[in-house]
Design an enzyme around this catalytic site. Structure first.
Site, PDB file in Angstrom:
ATOM      1  N   CYS A 147      43.710  56.642  57.675  1.00 40.75           N
ATOM      2  CA  CYS A 147      43.276  55.685  56.650  1.00 40.75           C
ATOM      3  C   CYS A 147      44.082  54.405  56.828  1.00 40.75           C
ATOM      4  CB  CYS A 147      43.456  56.283  55.251  1.00 40.75           C
ATOM      5  SG  CYS A 147      42.530  55.405  53.968  1.00 40.75           S
ATOM      6  N   HIS A 151      34.369  53.478  58.462  1.00 41.34           N
ATOM      7  CA  HIS A 151      35.493  54.352  58.133  1.00 41.34           C
ATOM      8  C   HIS A 151      35.164  55.137  56.872  1.00 41.34           C
ATOM      9  CE1 HIS A 151      39.422  55.880  57.218  1.00 41.34           C
ATOM     10  NE2 HIS A 151      39.393  55.261  56.053  1.00 41.34           N
ATOM     11  N   HIS A 209      49.108  59.475  54.152  1.00 38.28           N
ATOM     12  CA  HIS A 209      49.487  59.615  52.743  1.00 38.28           C
ATOM     13  C   HIS A 209      50.927  60.077  52.570  1.00 38.28           C
ATOM     14  CE1 HIS A 209      45.062  59.790  52.866  1.00 38.28           C
ATOM     15  NE2 HIS A 209      45.227  58.932  51.898  1.00 38.28           N
ATOM     16  N   LEU A 242      50.705  52.783  27.332  1.00 37.62           N
ATOM     17  CA  LEU A 242      51.117  54.145  27.703  1.00 37.62           C
ATOM     18  C   LEU A 242      51.514  54.199  29.181  1.00 37.62           C
ATOM     19  CD1 LEU A 242      51.507  57.037  26.676  1.00 37.62           C
ATOM     20  CD2 LEU A 242      49.195  57.553  27.480  1.00 37.62           C
ATOM     21  N   LYS A 243      50.761  53.481  30.001  1.00 39.30           N
ATOM     22  CA  LYS A 243      51.107  53.418  31.432  1.00 39.30           C
ATOM     23  C   LYS A 243      52.548  52.938  31.594  1.00 39.30           C
ATOM     24  CE  LYS A 243      50.213  50.384  35.378  1.00 39.30           C
ATOM     25  NZ  LYS A 243      49.850  51.300  36.473  1.00 39.30           N
TER      26      LYS A 243
HETATM   27  N1  GLN Z   1      39.958  48.985  55.713  1.00 39.87           N
HETATM   28  C1  GLN Z   1      40.538  49.596  54.565  1.00 39.87           C
HETATM   29  C2  GLN Z   1      42.048  49.684  54.720  1.00 39.87           C
HETATM   30  O1  GLN Z   1      42.506  49.895  55.789  1.00 39.87           O
HETATM   31  C3  GLN Z   1      39.987  50.983  54.316  1.00 39.87           C
HETATM   32  C4  GLN Z   1      40.594  51.607  53.088  1.00 39.87           C
HETATM   33  C5  GLN Z   1      39.986  52.933  52.678  1.00 39.87           C
HETATM   34  O2  GLN Z   1      39.576  53.707  53.489  1.00 39.87           O
HETATM   35  N2  GLN Z   1      39.954  53.216  51.425  1.00 39.87           N
HETATM   36  O3  GLN Z   1      42.792  49.552  53.778  1.00 39.87           O
HETATM   37 ZN    ZN Z   2      40.397  55.575  54.310  1.00 39.67          ZN
END
Ligand code: GLN
Ligand code: ZN
Length: 756
Positions: free
Chosen positions: A731, A646, A699, A25-26
């Site tokens: 991120c 993080h 993002h 399906l994917k």
């Molecule tokens: N060190 C990871 C990265 O930079 C952290 C990813 C995350 O926060 N999910 O990809």
């Molecule tokens: Zn992150």
């Protein structure tokens, strides 16, 4: 009121996976998105998958098969369609399938719905938006169509729909009104739907109300009672089964039992007890669907235990059906393709197909007596014994080391002392710039990994290519004049799998795919034994990066909580114990990095919030052990080694105190909403360590301007003194393109310089 004639069933599951045993399906959906498949071709693939699955489940002995849990993207989104609650911004898209996908993933100029975690699972649903202009209307074509399909195949099908309380509780109010205030508008639609399902021949309808296992207010409990009293009084309807899962329904159980619904499904794996049932006399005339087979973990059921539970329940309910504790959406389809798994480990496991078989066996034993399944009971006992006695589950050296570590092992010197030592050693400027770890995973990197897997290149060639990638990433960071560098993580397929592959006690599957959201699937590692780090896992890569520069390179590790959150975990010991074992392995790695001359080590815990229990009463214990595991993993290094962490989710609320307790020297944190807000929250929790609130959102492919980032920094400086503030994206950069990454980071460094 007429309830159409119905007979109780004996064996079922609350829901089934849909992505296809081989992710068919994917591929079909992504093919449709890419224009390779027409809508009709997509529907044909989906219909074929559904038919095969329904036949297989019926043939395997389920005498009631859920339908309607099939979805092209997500069942909450399907419910929004069912109730006419798609956001107005997609209304202009004429084609219903495209409108649906636009709500799921956005389209030209159209923002998608938000996505968030489905209770405490790793599945993500789309959050319906309810506003003043939401005018609920009923669109039952999908569920009616699937019902018709099943009936044509001669399958005893039970439509499953998400209940009104759960739907509204999980929805987001667009204007100030809480969606739950709209409950009375939804009930007539559900009543109408029940009538149509009865007319279409459904004997039973399952209404999912998982929200009943979360903390509800007294007023909300009253709403639950009113809702089911109302639905039970629908003029013509099938028998009603209200399904709860992922925990104990608490006070809602008695309330439901007091209404005229015909059945209740309970999860006996995550919390509900036999005495929850025996203490409620009103359950004695309902169908009880007992989830005794774990629907969301991969272990084989202890059939003896399950039979004991079922035996007691039999006396306390009107009739009893055996079930999995939750939808099988959360486990892989079948063990059958896992020929490569260690045979002992394989004998301890049950994936979707095997769980259905367990349900059928248990139902048979209830009907015909345990003699009817003697051979299967023996096999299950043999497997259980082999699991219990396997030396890999009891590694003395690891257990002895953990037992010998006192509480000191979770503590470092006071933060000010560490700060002074690290300042002298690192000599960083004010507002140091850095990144979160990964750089773009280019096609070249992915190709190299595929070529290695296919045996087209040697391990040595692969490593050479990864070193070249690392050299490029270091050179780029030097050129951009970042202060604290990273190696870019090119060698990592996934931040959890990468470590699981190198640790004893974890196993990988060949085809154990589980839907994470939409068409995205993950293949979680299985933690089955004690965790042993055979040798350093990252030191060679990080040291190589460090050998190319005088600036400090951060060692990059994944934290124990995140490793557990994204794996299938042991069910034979508390999660806290497993966390300590993983923490020990990570601790050893931090020490080895330090010995190799690495001055900063980052231990990522993006999933810290994900494992948070659903009920408030269970939260403090979780936060205690998860924080302790993180601290155990980061307190083995000297005070002059700087520990970073993080975190990447923006709803800190309940874990804000835990972030302080992690005691990391520097925390980089997603700050999608506003910097001030995150920092104020941290301040009020007494946080006074280094912090890097993400200065731009990774993002989106947009390149943030110098002015924009400077403004973000200036606003952060209102909440945090310059001595504690770090400058970083919010991120990792893994999913971004190289060009935008370079431009964005150049602007970020320029902004830091200008604000300095
Ligand atoms: N060190 C990871 C990265 O930079 C952290 C990813 C995350 O926060 N999910 O990809
Ligand atoms: Zn992150």
């Amino acid at each position: 009121m007429t309830v159409i004639p119905h007979t109780p069933f004996t064996a079922t599951v609350p829901g089934i996976p849909r992505i296809g045993p081989r992710r068919e399906l994917k591929r079909a959906i992504e093919g449709y998105w890419a224009g390779r498949l027409t809508a009709d071709e997509l529907h044909a693939v989906a219909g074929g998958l559904r038919a095969d699955q329904l036949r297989a489940l019926h043939a395997a002995g389920l005498d009631s098969v859920p339908i309607g849990t099939f979805s092209y993207y997500d069942q909450m989104l399907d419910t929004a369609v069912l109730l006419g609650a798609l956001p107005p911004r997609v209304a202009g898209i004429a084609n219903p399938l495209d409108r649906y996908f636009a709500a799921a993933r956005g389209a030209d100029g159209i923002e998608p719905l938000e996505m968030t975690k489905w209770f405490d699972t790793n599945y993500h649903y789309l959050v319906p938006e309810i506003g003043a202009d939401t005018a609920f209307t009923l669109h039952p074509e999908k569920v009616l169509g699937e019902l018709r399909e099943a009936r044509e195949l001669g399958i005893p099908a039970r439509p499953a729909i998400i209940g009104p309380v759960t739907f509204l509780k999980l929805a987001k109010g667009i204007d100030s009104a809480a969606p739950l205030a709209r409950l009375t508008e939804l009930l007539p639609l559900y009543r109408e739907l029940l009538g149509q399902l009865a007319a279409a021949g459904a004997q039973w309808v399952q209404i999912d109300e998982p929200v009943l296992v979360t903390d509800l207010t007294d007023e909300e409990i009253v709403l639950v009672r009113n809702t089911y009293a109302d639905l039970a009084s629908a003029p013509t309807r099938p028998a009603l089964l209200v399904a709860t899962y992922f925990g104990r329904p608490g006070p809602a159980l008695e309330v439901l039992a007091g209404t005229d619904i015909e059945g209740i499904a309970l999860d006996f794996v995550s919390g509900t007890t036999v005495s929850d049932v025996t203490s409620i006399p009103a359950l004695a005339n309902k169908l009880l669907v007992a989830g005794v087979v774990d629907g969301r973990n991969v272990w084989r059921t202890d059939l003896d235990d399950a039979l004991a539970t079922l035996g007691t329940l039999q006396g306390a309910s009107g009739s009893l059906a055996v079930s999995s504790s939750s939808s099988l959406l959360h486990v892989p389809y079948s063990l059958e393709p896992e020929a490569e798994l260690d045979p002992a480990l394989r004998s301890w496991l049950a994936f979707g197909a095997e769980k259905v078989r367990e349900v059928q066996l248990l139902a048979r034993a209830l009907r015909e007596g345990t003699e009817a399944i003697t051979d299967e009971l023996t096999a299950a006992r043999t497997a259980a014994r082999s699991r219990r006695d396997d030396p890999r589950l009891h590694v003395g050296t690891v257990r002895a080391r953990l037992a010998a570590l006192g509480p000191d092992a979770e503590h470092r010197a006071p933060a000010e002392e560490r700060r002074a030592l690290q300042r002298d050693r690192l000599q960083l400027p004010l507002l140091p710039t850095t990144t979160i770890g990964s750089y773009p995973q280019t096609t070249a990197i992915r190709k190299a990994r595929a070529a290695l897997r296919a045996g087209e290149i040697t391990e040595a060639q692969y490593r050479e290519q990864m070193r070249a990638e690392i050299a490029d990433v270091v050179a780029l960071q030097e050129k951009l004049r970042l202060d604290v560098l990273v190696h870019g993580e090119p060698e990592r397929n996934d931040m959890v799998q990468y470590f699981a592959e190198q640790l004893d006690g974890f196993a990988a599957t060949a085809n154990g795919w589980v839907q994470s959201y939409g068409t995205r699937c993950v293949r979680p590692p299985i933690l089955f034994g004690d965790v042993v780090r055979r040798e350093p896992m990252t030191v060679e890569w990080i040291s190589y990066a460090q050998s190319l520069t005088d600036k400090p390179v951060k060692g990059m590790l994944t934290g124990p909580v995140t490793i557990l959150a994204w794996s299938f975990v042991r069910d034979d010991q508390p999660l806290a114990d497993s966390a300590r074992q993983v923490a020990l392995a990570i601790r050893d790695e931090t020490v080895d990095l330090q010995t190799a001359g690495i001055r900063i080590v980052q231990v990522d815990e993006p999933a810290l919030r994900e494992l948070l229990p659903l009920r408030a009463e269970a939260k403090p214990d979780y936060l205690n052990w998860s924080v302790a595991a993180f601290r155990l993993s980061t307190s083995g290094v000297s005070d002059a080694t700087q520990i970073h962490t993080h975190l990447c989710y923006s709803e800190f609320g309940e874990v804000i105190g835990a972030i302080t307790a992690l005691d990391a020297d520097v925390t980089s944190i997603e700050a999608a909403r506003s910097h001030m807000e995150v920092l104020d929250d941290l301040n009020s929790a007494g946080f006074d360590l280094g912090v890097g609130p993400g200065v731009y959102d990774i993002h989106s492919p947009r390149v943030p301007s110098v002015e924009e980032i400077s403004a973000a920094l200036r606003s952060a400086l209102k909440a945090v003194p310059a001595e504690r503030l770090w400058v970083n994206p919010d991120c990792g950069l893994k999913t971004r393109g190289p060009v935008e990454v370079e431009e964005s980071l150049r602007n970020m460094v320029a902004a830091a310089h200008s604000v300095r």
